[in-house]
Motif scaffolding. Structure first.
Motif, mmCIF file in Angstrom:
data_model
loop_
_atom_site.group_PDB
_atom_site.id
_atom_site.type_symbol
_atom_site.label_atom_id
_atom_site.label_comp_id
_atom_site.label_asym_id
_atom_site.label_seq_id
_atom_site.Cartn_x
_atom_site.Cartn_y
_atom_site.Cartn_z
ATOM 1 N N SER A 87 0.854 -1.191 0.000
ATOM 2 C CA SER A 87 0.000 0.000 0.000
ATOM 3 C C SER A 87 0.885 1.233 0.000
ATOM 4 O O SER A 87 1.549 1.532 0.995
ATOM 5 C CB SER A 87 -0.904 0.015 1.242
ATOM 6 O OG SER A 87 -1.517 1.285 1.389
ATOM 7 N N VAL A 88 0.913 1.949 -1.121
ATOM 8 C CA VAL A 88 1.755 3.141 -1.204
ATOM 9 C C VAL A 88 1.271 4.204 -0.224
ATOM 10 O O VAL A 88 2.070 4.964 0.335
ATOM 11 C CB VAL A 88 1.794 3.681 -2.649
ATOM 12 C CG1 VAL A 88 0.422 4.182 -3.100
ATOM 13 C CG2 VAL A 88 2.851 4.769 -2.797
ATOM 14 N N GLU A 89 -0.043 4.249 0.017
ATOM 15 C CA GLU A 89 -0.582 5.239 0.956
ATOM 16 C C GLU A 89 -0.085 4.975 2.374
ATOM 17 O O GLU A 89 0.304 5.910 3.083
ATOM 18 C CB GLU A 89 -2.120 5.219 0.928
ATOM 19 C CG GLU A 89 -2.746 5.683 -0.362
ATOM 20 C CD GLU A 89 -2.780 4.606 -1.437
ATOM 21 O OE1 GLU A 89 -2.449 3.431 -1.117
ATOM 22 O OE2 GLU A 89 -3.121 4.918 -2.588
ATOM 23 N N ALA A 90 -0.088 3.710 2.784
ATOM 24 C CA ALA A 90 0.389 3.378 4.130
ATOM 25 C C ALA A 90 1.880 3.677 4.260
ATOM 26 O O ALA A 90 2.338 4.208 5.277
ATOM 27 C CB ALA A 90 0.113 1.901 4.433
ATOM 28 N N TYR A 91 2.637 3.331 3.240
ATOM 29 C CA TYR A 91 4.082 3.589 3.254
ATOM 30 C C TYR A 91 4.369 5.087 3.337
ATOM 31 O O TYR A 91 5.200 5.532 4.145
ATOM 32 C CB TYR A 91 4.703 2.981 2.001
ATOM 33 C CG TYR A 91 6.166 3.306 1.786
ATOM 34 C CD1 TYR A 91 7.124 2.977 2.735
ATOM 35 C CD2 TYR A 91 6.584 3.945 0.623
ATOM 36 C CE1 TYR A 91 8.464 3.264 2.528
ATOM 37 C CE2 TYR A 91 7.913 4.239 0.400
ATOM 38 C CZ TYR A 91 8.854 3.903 1.360
ATOM 39 O OH TYR A 91 10.177 4.200 1.148
ATOM 40 N N GLN A 92 3.682 5.873 2.530
ATOM 41 C CA GLN A 92 3.888 7.320 2.561
ATOM 42 C C GLN A 92 3.525 7.902 3.916
ATOM 43 O O GLN A 92 4.234 8.772 4.438
ATOM 44 C CB GLN A 92 3.049 7.986 1.457
ATOM 45 C CG GLN A 92 3.571 7.724 0.059
ATOM 46 C CD GLN A 92 2.674 8.302 -1.027
ATOM 47 O OE1 GLN A 92 1.466 8.485 -0.825
ATOM 48 N NE2 GLN A 92 3.242 8.582 -2.176
ATOM 49 N N ARG A 93 2.437 7.429 4.486
ATOM 50 C CA ARG A 93 2.013 7.926 5.800
ATOM 51 C C ARG A 93 3.048 7.592 6.866
ATOM 52 O O ARG A 93 3.363 8.422 7.738
ATOM 53 C CB ARG A 93 0.657 7.317 6.168
ATOM 54 C CG ARG A 93 0.130 7.701 7.551
ATOM 55 C CD ARG A 93 -0.069 9.188 7.695
ATOM 56 N NE ARG A 93 -0.602 9.532 8.999
ATOM 57 C CZ ARG A 93 -0.321 10.642 9.656
ATOM 58 N NH1 ARG A 93 0.515 11.538 9.127
ATOM 59 N NH2 ARG A 93 -0.861 10.886 10.828
ATOM 60 N N ALA A 94 3.609 6.383 6.807
ATOM 61 C CA ALA A 94 4.627 5.983 7.778
ATOM 62 C C ALA A 94 5.860 6.870 7.677
ATOM 63 O O ALA A 94 6.409 7.327 8.696
ATOM 64 C CB ALA A 94 5.016 4.520 7.551
ATOM 65 N N VAL A 95 6.308 7.153 6.460
ATOM 66 C CA VAL A 95 7.482 8.013 6.265
ATOM 67 C C VAL A 95 7.188 9.430 6.757
ATOM 68 O O VAL A 95 8.034 10.065 7.406
ATOM 69 C CB VAL A 95 7.905 8.026 4.780
ATOM 70 C CG1 VAL A 95 8.986 9.081 4.527
ATOM 71 C CG2 VAL A 95 8.412 6.645 4.366
ATOM 72 N N GLU A 96 5.999 9.933 6.477
ATOM 73 C CA GLU A 96 5.626 11.278 6.941
ATOM 74 C C GLU A 96 5.652 11.365 8.465
ATOM 75 O O GLU A 96 6.124 12.364 9.033
ATOM 76 C CB GLU A 96 4.223 11.634 6.423
ATOM 77 C CG GLU A 96 4.173 11.897 4.922
ATOM 78 C CD GLU A 96 2.750 11.957 4.394
ATOM 79 O OE1 GLU A 96 1.798 11.770 5.205
ATOM 80 O OE2 GLU A 96 2.575 12.181 3.180
ATOM 81 N N LEU A 97 5.142 10.352 9.136
ATOM 82 C CA LEU A 97 5.168 10.341 10.599
ATOM 83 C C LEU A 97 6.600 10.372 11.117
ATOM 84 O O LEU A 97 6.916 11.087 12.072
ATOM 85 C CB LEU A 97 4.449 9.096 11.125
ATOM 86 C CG LEU A 97 2.927 9.088 11.060
ATOM 87 C CD1 LEU A 97 2.386 7.698 11.377
ATOM 88 C CD2 LEU A 97 2.337 10.112 12.019
ATOM 89 N N LEU A 109 11.688 2.062 4.829
ATOM 90 C CA LEU A 109 11.424 3.239 5.667
ATOM 91 C C LEU A 109 12.664 4.131 5.748
ATOM 92 O O LEU A 109 12.577 5.359 5.659
ATOM 93 C CB LEU A 109 10.991 2.805 7.061
ATOM 94 C CG LEU A 109 9.624 2.117 7.168
ATOM 95 C CD1 LEU A 109 9.391 1.605 8.585
ATOM 96 C CD2 LEU A 109 8.503 3.062 6.743
ATOM 97 N N ILE A 110 13.821 3.510 5.900
ATOM 98 C CA ILE A 110 15.085 4.262 5.981
ATOM 99 C C ILE A 110 15.304 5.058 4.705
ATOM 100 O O ILE A 110 15.582 6.269 4.738
ATOM 101 C CB ILE A 110 16.263 3.295 6.218
ATOM 102 C CG1 ILE A 110 16.181 2.689 7.623
ATOM 103 C CG2 ILE A 110 17.604 4.005 6.024
ATOM 104 C CD1 ILE A 110 16.995 1.416 7.778
ATOM 105 N N GLN A 111 15.165 4.397 3.575
ATOM 106 C CA GLN A 111 15.407 5.081 2.306
ATOM 107 C C GLN A 111 14.317 6.112 1.995
ATOM 108 O O GLN A 111 14.583 7.122 1.340
ATOM 109 C CB GLN A 111 15.510 4.054 1.174
ATOM 110 C CG GLN A 111 16.680 3.089 1.324
ATOM 111 C CD GLN A 111 18.008 3.820 1.514
ATOM 112 O OE1 GLN A 111 18.272 4.842 0.883
ATOM 113 N NE2 GLN A 111 18.854 3.288 2.397
ATOM 114 N N GLY A 112 13.106 5.867 2.486
ATOM 115 C CA GLY A 112 12.037 6.850 2.312
ATOM 116 C C GLY A 112 12.328 8.137 3.057
ATOM 117 O O GLY A 112 12.119 9.239 2.540
#
Length: 254
Positions: free
Chosen positions: A92-102, A226-229
């Motif tokens: 889920s790109v949305e979940a991944y993006q949200r995790a990086v934003e947090l 997550l690290i690379q994001g």
């Protein structure tokens, strides 16, 4: 063939045994509603694990390799590839993006994991510090855990690696997160439905259906993403801390 035996078969082997092909096997599974063989194995694995003693599972796993080292290599690498594909299919790109934003907005990032997942949590902390992020791993469990939980504050983000066991440690951790108003990203194989309302984001890291590959392996892939994001979202800070790290190494003679 029993469901347990199916766990150790590849699509190629199933194709040969059914006198078809691996492509036919995959298409048949898709017709039945599965994304592929890896998803079917995941569905089979949980009842087998719950109902079968560990020593019986260990014997089944070892006997499935037939004592043939090239076959062991093939089975392990095939399962690795299957698990990665299963994770990619459910991404889920949305979940991944949200995790990086947090993580980018966090006062402090707090990875948590027990048993093998602790290695993943420690890896995440190590790499985040190299990116200039304030991070600490929760290393304790049981009686010592509350001391580490005291340090979680509003504005922090906990990255909880929990493949599938809802221990009291995790319950207390999530309660602390809610109490202080911190954020939480859960990386799990099986607890998404059970804990989705208690966390901000869920990222899926599929289990090994057979035990041939480590359960923390896919969690490590998530950690690296997550690290690379974080690095890609803040290039200047990433470059600045890379330069500082290299300067310090040079001062040490490296």
């Amino acid at each position: 063939m029993t469901p347990e035996q199916l766990l150790y078969r590849s699509a190629v082997e199933l194709g040969a045994e059914t006198r078809t092909s691996n492509a036919t096997v995959v298409r048949t599974l898709q017709t039945l509603g599965y994304a592929g063989l890896a998803e079917l194995k995941t569905a089979i694995a949980r009842p087998f694990t719950d109902q079968t003693p560990p020593e019986v599972r260990a014997r089944s796993r070892v006997e499935a390799t037939k004592g043939d080292l090239p076959n062991v290599w093939e089975m392990v690498t095939t399962e690795w590839a299957d698990r990665i594909k299963l994770m990619r299919d459910g991404f889920s790109v949305e979940a991944y993006q949200r995790a990086v934003e947090l993580m980018l907005s966090a006062r402090e990032i707090v990875p948590f994991g027990f048993a093998a997942s602790f290695v993943v949590a420690e890896h995440l902390t190590f790499k985040l510090r190299r990116l200039g992020r304030r991070a600490r791993t929760i290393r304790s469990s049981g009686f010592g855990l509350p001391d580490d939980l005291l340090g979680i504050e509003r504005g922090d983000v906990v990255i909880a690696f929990d493949p599938g066991r809802l221990l009291v440690d995790v319950d207390v951790l999530l309660d602390r997160v809610r109490t202080v108003g911190a954020g939480c990203v859960l990386v799990t194989a099986e607890l998404a439905d059970q804990l989705k309302d208690a966390v901000d984001v869920v990222l899926i890291a599929p289990h090994s259906p057979t035990g041939l590959t480590g359960d923390a392996a896919t969690a490590m892939v998530v950690a690296d993403a997550l690290i690379q994001g974080v690095a890609a979202s803040d290039v200047e800070t990433t470059v600045e801390y890379s330069h500082t790290l290299n300067t310090l190494r040079q001062q040490m003679g490296f």
